[in-house]
Design an enzyme around this catalytic site. Structure first.
Site, short mmCIF file in Angstrom:
data_model
loop_
_atom_site.label_atom_id
_atom_site.label_comp_id
_atom_site.label_asym_id
_atom_site.label_seq_id
_atom_site.Cartn_x
_atom_site.Cartn_y
_atom_site.Cartn_z
N HIS A 189 49.43 39.99 61.53
CA HIS A 189 49.21 38.70 59.98
C HIS A 189 50.27 38.09 60.23
CE1 HIS A 189 46.06 40.26 57.41
NE2 HIS A 189 46.10 41.35 58.29
N GLU A 428 29.27 33.71 82.44
CA GLU A 428 30.64 34.84 82.34
C GLU A 428 30.79 35.43 83.68
OE1 GLU A 428 32.05 36.34 79.52
OE2 GLU A 428 30.45 37.32 78.74
N ASP A 452 36.05 35.81 80.97
CA ASP A 452 35.49 36.56 81.89
C ASP A 452 34.91 36.11 83.42
OD1 ASP A 452 36.24 39.12 80.64
OD2 ASP A 452 34.60 38.27 79.55
N CYS A 499 32.89 27.90 76.25
CA CYS A 499 33.86 28.61 75.39
C CYS A 499 34.71 29.77 75.65
CB CYS A 499 32.89 29.01 73.97
SG CYS A 499 31.95 30.74 74.99
#
Ligand code: PEP
Ligand code: MG
Length: 541
Positions: A189, A428, A452, A499
């Protein structure tokens, strides 16, 4: 002057006084009790009080900050309802006749240790702090102590072992220049908060206890904490800080602007998210939509398969919040580094080359169909696209499309409405690159997963720190694979995005644009710097 290194989880420069945050001594006495039944009741009352406190905190933070930041208190309330956690405490009180404070503290520590040992799962590692936090709340209530939170009067660089979520959200944000922790993970967090607050943060820094009130510099680019800097170093960092501020101000001005090159080519600049709570970062950074919603979090967070209803709610929330902008949901990509116990996947020699992602989904069609049903139902509430990870063949895509049609038919029969959903695949694997021309005929879009793709093209395990030096995503083979994919996609009218992390590498923005990329999807905090790079590119030259 002394220098300490750690891992930067968010960039930036901070200069100020260090404040070492010390938690109260929370040692808990171990006692045997005469009436375990009564002790259990005492525990139950403390849990009720804790839930009331957490609800009040939720309301306060939701009003003063936002609902996403308040979510953590809802998670804590849920932890206090977790059967495994409660039963373990009950056993210790009732079977071993031990006092509630000791039982809660011990079980809390055990659970936290179990989570933090999940080395392959940064999300669960991050939850170790939550379970400890909520347990200390109950212990504090049981022992009748008052609630205390960290406070500082002047802006400081906060140094801590780790910060529990309830501590971070209660800190006066205007008084924090940076977070530096000894422990914690990229997904803890504290890291998430630093990214949201746009302040530099380091983890795994072994700072000395006597750092308190010393002059300090945090270099969130180089992952350095410098204590008592000399004048020359201070001057250097003041200059860097100034430049950084100027850059940020310039980037802020890019909000609302087009992602258009000087010569007029416009592309989609989208953001990647890993959970519903990341949506506020997407909106704050003015991304055009979500190009990669890693849906794994739903599975990794839970101790059993998430239901259709749970998934539907999450996807619907994101779709609604994006108000018509496209959200591309990637179907389940577990296996390899993301393990999920309840799937019962056997240990493999080479998990990155093993039973993962679409391979699991095409094998476990029950799990796959549940997710597809949830996504299609959510598509009625916004603009949704779906993409499938780790594709290697045309046959796989045809099989997927058949399943999609079955899902749509059964939803229709049941009277569920759904929207038009674009279907795409992640490119990928080298196989997908080589087959991209044929694959393009099957789908609406490609999204190149460079993380990847680099791993499989170069045969370098992306998790292997030893190979980091030669793990080069700029390798010509990777760039050629990207170019081939874009070219083949366009031959059949299939749009192509990137992406993976490389999409945010502004030294390659012009290269990607020249290759003809249609979309770049990056982490929310990188949107504006990529927009800047696009707007500075002139493809006519
Ligand atoms: C990728 O491989 O580039 C990608 C975006 O997916 P992940 O990092 O989740 O494997
Ligand atoms: Mg991937």
């Amino acid at each position: 002057m002394t220098e300490f290194t750690g891992k930067a989880v968010f960039g930036g420069i901070a200069i100020g006084l260090a404040s070492v945050y010390r938690k109260k001594d929370s040692s808990v006495e171990k006692r045997t009790v005469e009436d375990p039944g009564k002790e259990w009741e005492r525990f139950e009352e403390a849990v009720e009080t804790a839930k009331e406190e957490l609800q009040a905190l939720y309301d306060k933070v939701a009003e003063e900050v936002d609902e996403e930041s308040a979510m953590v208190f809802e998670v804590h309330q849920m932890m206090l309802e977790d059967d495994d956690y409660l039963e373990s405490i009950e056993d210790m009180i009732k079977e071993e006749n031990l006092n509630a404070e000791y039982a809660v503290s011990t079980i809390g520590d055990n659970f936290a240790e179990m989570f933090s040992e999940m080395k392959d799962d940064e999300y669960m590692q991050g939850r170790a702090a939550d379970i400890k936090d909520v347990s200390s709340r109950v212990v504090r209530i049981l022992s009748g102590a008052a609630d205390e939170t960290a406070k500082s009067d002047v802006p400081m660089i906060l140094l801590a072992d780790d910060l529990a979520p309830s501590e971070t959200v209660q800190l006066d944000k205007s008084k924090i220049l940076s977070f530096v922790t000894r422990f914690g993970s990229t997904n803890s967090h504290t890291s998430i908060l630093a990214r949201t607050m746009n302040i530099p943060a380091l983890i795994r820094v072994d700072f000395p206890e006597d750092a308190d009130m010393k002059e300090a510099i945090v270099d969130g680019f180089a992952g350095k904490l410098i204590l008592e800097p000399d004048e020359k170093t201070l001057e250097h960092y003041r200059e860097l800080y100034k430049k950084e501020q100027e850059k940020r101000e310039l980037l802020e001005k890019l909000k609302g602007k087009e992602n258009k090159t000087i010569d007029g080519r416009e592309i989609r600049l989208f953001a990647n998210i890993g959970s519903v709570s990341d949506v506020s970062d997407v909106l704050n950074n003015d991304a055009g939509g979500i190009g990669l919603f890693r849906s794994e979090f739903l599975y990794l967070e839970s101790s059993d398969y998430p239901t259709e209803e749970e998934q539907f709610k999450a996807y619907k929330t994101v779709a609604e919040k994006l108000e018509g902008r496209e959200v591309i949901i990637r179907t389940l990509d577990i296996g390899a580094d993301k393990s999920c116990d309840y799937f019962g996947i056997e240990k493999e020699e080479n998990p990155a080359l093993g039973y993962r992602a679409i391979r699991i989904c095409l094998d476990r069609t029950d799990v796959f169909k549940t997710q597809l049903r949830a996504i299609y139902r959510a598509s009625h509430y916004g603009c949704i696209g779906i993409m499938f990870p780790m594709i290697i063949s045309v046959d796989e895509v045809r099989e997927i499309k058949k399943i999609v049609e079955e899902v749509k038919a059964s939803l229709k029969e049941e009277g569920h409405e759904y929207g038009d959903v674009e279907l795409g695949i992640m490119v990928e694997t080298p196989a997908a690159v080589f087959m991209s021309e044929e694959l393009a005929e099957e789908v609406d879009f490609f999204s190149i997963g460079t993380n990847d793709l680099t791993q499989y093209t170069l045969a370098i395990d992306r998790q292997n720190a030893r190979l980091e030096k030669i793990n080069d995503p700029h390798h010509p083979a990777v760039l050629r694979a990207i170019e081939t994919t874009i070219k083949n996609g366009h031959k059949h009218g299939t749009w192509v995005g990137i992406c993976g992390e490389l999409a945010a590498d502004t030294s390659l923005t012009e290269t990607f644009l020249r290759m003809g990329v249609d979309e770049l999807s990056v982490s929310p905090s990188r949107v504006l710097s990529v927009r800047d790079a696009i707007r500075k590119t002139d493809l006519s030259k």
